[in-house]
Design a protein around this motif. Structure first.
Motif, PDB file in Angstrom:
ATOM      1  N   MET A   1     -43.763  -3.774 -31.758  1.00  0.00           N
ATOM      2  CA  MET A   1     -42.597  -3.652 -30.889  1.00  0.00           C
ATOM      3  C   MET A   1     -43.041  -3.135 -29.527  1.00  0.00           C
ATOM      4  SD  MET A   1     -39.013  -3.102 -30.449  1.00  0.00           S
ATOM      5  CE  MET A   1     -38.697  -3.684 -32.066  1.00  0.00           C
ATOM      6  N   ALA A   2     -42.585  -3.793 -28.479  1.00  0.00           N
ATOM      7  CA  ALA A   2     -42.911  -3.379 -27.118  1.00  0.00           C
ATOM      8  C   ALA A   2     -42.237  -2.051 -26.799  1.00  0.00           C
ATOM      9  CB  ALA A   2     -42.468  -4.446 -26.127  1.00  0.00           C
ATOM     10  N   LYS A   3     -42.938  -1.219 -26.061  1.00  0.00           N
ATOM     11  CA  LYS A   3     -42.367   0.061 -25.652  1.00  0.00           C
ATOM     12  C   LYS A   3     -41.466  -0.131 -24.438  1.00  0.00           C
ATOM     13  CE  LYS A   3     -44.674   3.899 -26.209  1.00  0.00           C
ATOM     14  NZ  LYS A   3     -45.713   4.935 -26.023  1.00  0.00           N
ATOM     15  N   THR A   4     -40.551   0.789 -24.283  1.00  0.00           N
ATOM     16  CA  THR A   4     -39.529   0.699 -23.245  1.00  0.00           C
ATOM     17  C   THR A   4     -39.544   1.952 -22.383  1.00  0.00           C
ATOM     18  OG1 THR A   4     -38.158  -0.668 -24.703  1.00  0.00           O
ATOM     19  CG2 THR A   4     -37.039   0.434 -22.877  1.00  0.00           C
ATOM     20  N   ALA A   5     -39.209   1.771 -21.104  1.00  0.00           N
ATOM     21  CA  ALA A   5     -39.038   2.899 -20.186  1.00  0.00           C
ATOM     22  C   ALA A   5     -37.694   2.764 -19.484  1.00  0.00           C
ATOM     23  CB  ALA A   5     -40.158   2.940 -19.152  1.00  0.00           C
ATOM     24  N   LEU A   6     -37.096   3.892 -19.186  1.00  0.00           N
ATOM     25  CA  LEU A   6     -35.897   3.962 -18.361  1.00  0.00           C
ATOM     26  C   LEU A   6     -36.339   4.333 -16.954  1.00  0.00           C
ATOM     27  CD1 LEU A   6     -32.806   4.157 -17.856  1.00  0.00           C
ATOM     28  CD2 LEU A   6     -32.973   6.562 -18.613  1.00  0.00           C
ATOM     29  N   ILE A   7     -35.968   3.504 -15.978  1.00  0.00           N
ATOM     30  CA  ILE A   7     -36.275   3.787 -14.576  1.00  0.00           C
ATOM     31  C   ILE A   7     -34.964   4.082 -13.865  1.00  0.00           C
ATOM     32  CG2 ILE A   7     -37.300   2.921 -12.442  1.00  0.00           C
ATOM     33  CD1 ILE A   7     -39.016   1.036 -14.179  1.00  0.00           C
ATOM     34  N   ILE A   8     -34.827   5.304 -13.398  1.00  0.00           N
ATOM     35  CA  ILE A   8     -33.619   5.735 -12.681  1.00  0.00           C
ATOM     36  C   ILE A   8     -33.963   5.711 -11.191  1.00  0.00           C
ATOM     37  CG2 ILE A   8     -31.968   7.602 -12.323  1.00  0.00           C
ATOM     38  CD1 ILE A   8     -32.569   8.484 -15.237  1.00  0.00           C
ATOM     39  N   VAL A   9     -33.334   4.789 -10.473  1.00  0.00           N
ATOM     40  CA  VAL A   9     -33.710   4.518  -9.090  1.00  0.00           C
ATOM     41  C   VAL A   9     -32.818   5.292  -8.110  1.00  0.00           C
ATOM     42  CG1 VAL A   9     -34.004   2.714  -7.347  1.00  0.00           C
ATOM     43  CG2 VAL A   9     -34.535   2.222  -9.753  1.00  0.00           C
ATOM     44  N   ASP A  10     -33.442   6.210  -7.388  1.00  0.00           N
ATOM     45  CA  ASP A  10     -32.867   6.833  -6.186  1.00  0.00           C
ATOM     46  C   ASP A  10     -31.531   7.538  -6.377  1.00  0.00           C
ATOM     47  OD1 ASP A  10     -35.101   5.909  -4.896  1.00  0.00           O
ATOM     48  OD2 ASP A  10     -34.088   4.213  -3.966  1.00  0.00           O
ATOM     49  N   MET A  11     -31.333   8.160  -7.506  1.00  0.00           N
ATOM     50  CA  MET A  11     -30.106   8.942  -7.679  1.00  0.00           C
ATOM     51  C   MET A  11     -30.352  10.339  -7.105  1.00  0.00           C
ATOM     52  SD  MET A  11     -28.040   6.712  -8.658  1.00  0.00           S
ATOM     53  CE  MET A  11     -26.577   7.639  -9.084  1.00  0.00           C
ATOM     54  N   VAL A  12     -30.596  10.336  -5.794  1.00  0.00           N
ATOM     55  CA  VAL A  12     -30.867  11.561  -5.045  1.00  0.00           C
ATOM     56  C   VAL A  12     -29.626  11.958  -4.251  1.00  0.00           C
ATOM     57  CG1 VAL A  12     -33.359  11.151  -4.954  1.00  0.00           C
ATOM     58  CG2 VAL A  12     -31.894  10.289  -3.105  1.00  0.00           C
ATOM     59  N   ARG A  13     -29.571  13.197  -3.874  1.00  0.00           N
ATOM     60  CA  ARG A  13     -28.345  13.770  -3.320  1.00  0.00           C
ATOM     61  C   ARG A  13     -27.886  13.140  -2.007  1.00  0.00           C
ATOM     62  NH1 ARG A  13     -28.075  19.961  -5.238  1.00  0.00           N
ATOM     63  NH2 ARG A  13     -25.864  19.553  -5.012  1.00  0.00           N
ATOM     64  N   ASP A  14     -28.796  12.619  -1.185  1.00  0.00           N
ATOM     65  CA  ASP A  14     -28.327  11.940   0.025  1.00  0.00           C
ATOM     66  C   ASP A  14     -27.474  10.726  -0.308  1.00  0.00           C
ATOM     67  OD1 ASP A  14     -28.952  13.477   2.221  1.00  0.00           O
ATOM     68  OD2 ASP A  14     -30.749  12.351   2.769  1.00  0.00           O
ATOM     69  N   PHE A  15     -27.658  10.160  -1.484  1.00  0.00           N
ATOM     70  CA  PHE A  15     -26.894   8.982  -1.905  1.00  0.00           C
ATOM     71  C   PHE A  15     -25.733   9.333  -2.842  1.00  0.00           C
ATOM     72  CE2 PHE A  15     -31.231   6.741  -1.618  1.00  0.00           C
ATOM     73  CZ  PHE A  15     -31.056   6.444  -0.278  1.00  0.00           C
ATOM     74  N   ASP A 115     -48.094   1.911 -22.297  1.00  0.00           N
ATOM     75  CA  ASP A 115     -47.891   0.658 -23.044  1.00  0.00           C
ATOM     76  C   ASP A 115     -46.467   0.129 -22.957  1.00  0.00           C
ATOM     77  OD1 ASP A 115     -50.571   0.594 -23.955  1.00  0.00           O
ATOM     78  OD2 ASP A 115     -50.066   2.039 -25.525  1.00  0.00           O
ATOM     79  N   VAL A 116     -45.819   0.307 -21.822  1.00  0.00           N
ATOM     80  CA  VAL A 116     -44.446  -0.140 -21.628  1.00  0.00           C
ATOM     81  C   VAL A 116     -44.417  -1.625 -21.293  1.00  0.00           C
ATOM     82  CG1 VAL A 116     -42.433   0.067 -20.090  1.00  0.00           C
ATOM     83  CG2 VAL A 116     -43.580   2.125 -20.952  1.00  0.00           C
ATOM     84  N   ARG A 117     -43.480  -2.352 -21.896  1.00  0.00           N
ATOM     85  CA  ARG A 117     -43.257  -3.767 -21.576  1.00  0.00           C
ATOM     86  C   ARG A 117     -41.829  -4.015 -21.116  1.00  0.00           C
ATOM     87  NH1 ARG A 117     -46.498  -5.326 -19.471  1.00  0.00           N
ATOM     88  NH2 ARG A 117     -45.631  -7.386 -19.493  1.00  0.00           N
ATOM     89  N   ASN A 118     -40.875  -3.247 -21.640  1.00  0.00           N
ATOM     90  CA  ASN A 118     -39.461  -3.392 -21.276  1.00  0.00           C
ATOM     91  C   ASN A 118     -39.072  -2.253 -20.341  1.00  0.00           C
ATOM     92  OD1 ASN A 118     -39.019  -5.524 -23.239  1.00  0.00           O
ATOM     93  ND2 ASN A 118     -39.093  -3.912 -24.781  1.00  0.00           N
ATOM     94  N   VAL A 119     -38.326  -2.587 -19.285  1.00  0.00           N
ATOM     95  CA  VAL A 119     -37.838  -1.548 -18.386  1.00  0.00           C
ATOM     96  C   VAL A 119     -36.323  -1.650 -18.259  1.00  0.00           C
ATOM     97  CG1 VAL A 119     -39.974  -1.145 -17.103  1.00  0.00           C
ATOM     98  CG2 VAL A 119     -38.443  -2.965 -16.355  1.00  0.00           C
ATOM     99  N   ILE A 120     -35.664  -0.536 -18.505  1.00  0.00           N
ATOM    100  CA  ILE A 120     -34.220  -0.414 -18.304  1.00  0.00           C
ATOM    101  C   ILE A 120     -34.065   0.182 -16.906  1.00  0.00           C
ATOM    102  CG2 ILE A 120     -32.100   0.702 -19.078  1.00  0.00           C
ATOM    103  CD1 ILE A 120     -33.574   1.022 -21.863  1.00  0.00           C
ATOM    104  N   ILE A 121     -33.332  -0.508 -16.041  1.00  0.00           N
ATOM    105  CA  ILE A 121     -33.233  -0.088 -14.649  1.00  0.00           C
ATOM    106  C   ILE A 121     -31.780   0.248 -14.316  1.00  0.00           C
ATOM    107  CG2 ILE A 121     -33.626  -0.770 -12.251  1.00  0.00           C
ATOM    108  CD1 ILE A 121     -35.912  -2.582 -13.305  1.00  0.00           C
ATOM    109  N   VAL A 122     -31.591   1.456 -13.785  1.00  0.00           N
ATOM    110  CA  VAL A 122     -30.271   1.942 -13.371  1.00  0.00           C
ATOM    111  C   VAL A 122     -30.429   2.634 -12.023  1.00  0.00           C
ATOM    112  CG1 VAL A 122     -29.515   2.250 -15.774  1.00  0.00           C
ATOM    113  CG2 VAL A 122     -30.535   4.181 -14.545  1.00  0.00           C
ATOM    114  N   GLY A 123     -29.313   2.791 -11.288  1.00  0.00           N
ATOM    115  CA  GLY A 123     -29.357   3.548 -10.043  1.00  0.00           C
ATOM    116  C   GLY A 123     -28.705   2.823  -8.890  1.00  0.00           C
ATOM    117  N   THR A 124     -29.197   3.071  -7.699  1.00  0.00           N
ATOM    118  CA  THR A 124     -28.613   2.543  -6.468  1.00  0.00           C
ATOM    119  C   THR A 124     -29.700   1.969  -5.577  1.00  0.00           C
ATOM    120  OG1 THR A 124     -27.018   3.105  -4.728  1.00  0.00           O
ATOM    121  CG2 THR A 124     -28.735   4.707  -5.132  1.00  0.00           C
TER     122      THR A 124
END
Length: 188
Positions: A1-15, A115-124
């Motif tokens: 099974m491919a490993k997965t990562a969560l990428i949280i994009v730019d949820m910083v306070r200026d935004f 060893d990540v193959r899948n990326v879950i992408i959320v954010g702004t």
């Protein structure tokens, strides 16, 4: 099974914060959903990466010069929104200076080392940083999953156009319920 990562994009306070330099209410609205996804991913031991948009203080940057000032290093604006707690022991926080989380950063190296193959992408913002990060993930042979309720920009029409394109050409756009089912069933 491919490993997965969560990428949280730019949820910083200026935004995300009403006191931020380039705040959009849509970013505040998606924070509770991203928090739920973060909690579910932690429950499933998914690697978490926070992308942190940062512009250098007092240094010329052609991209930053063409925009309203934002995300200046060392300021409140670059802080990850406190609604999304960073686990200092496990999570990665990677600064970026361009739209894509991959461009000029070690994100690809971090994902490959784990060893990540899948990326879950959320954010702004869906039309800039989300799309650029998804595009580069696709080019680097990752399998991107964008969570519909966890991305935003300052126009619902623009948001939907980019989600449609991402789903058709670059990866998968899923809702939170589907993502949670996939995680529970070990598909991600």
């Amino acid at each position: 099974m491919a490993k997965t990562a969560l990428i949280i994009v730019d949820m910083v306070r200026d935004f995300t914060d009403p006191e931020g330099l380039v705040y959009y209410p849509q970013n505040r609205e998606i924070l509770p959903n991203i928090r739920k996804v973060l909690a579910k991913c932690r429950e499933k031991d998914v690697l978490t990466v926070f992308m942190q948009h940062t512009n250098r203080k007092g240094k010329f940057d052609r991209k930053a010069a063409a925009m309203r000032p934002n995300c200046i290093e060392g300021t409140f604006g670059t802080e990850i929104d406190p609604m999304l707690p960073v686990d200092e022991e496990k999570d990665y926080v990677i600064q970026k200076r361009r739209y894509s989380g991959f461009f000029g950063t070690d994100l690809d190296l971090v994902l490959r080392e784990n060893d990540v193959r899948n990326v879950i992408i959320v954010g702004t913002k869906t039309n800039c940083c989300i799309r650029a990060t998804v595009t580069d993930a696709f080019y680097l042979d990752y399998e991107p999953y964008v969570v519909r309720e966890c991305v935003a920009t300052n126009s619902d029409v623009v948001n939907e156009v980019h989600l449609t394109d991402i789903d058709k050409y670059l990866g998968h756009v899923v809702d939170m319920e589907t993502l949670f089912e996939m995680l529970d069933e070990g598909q991600l």
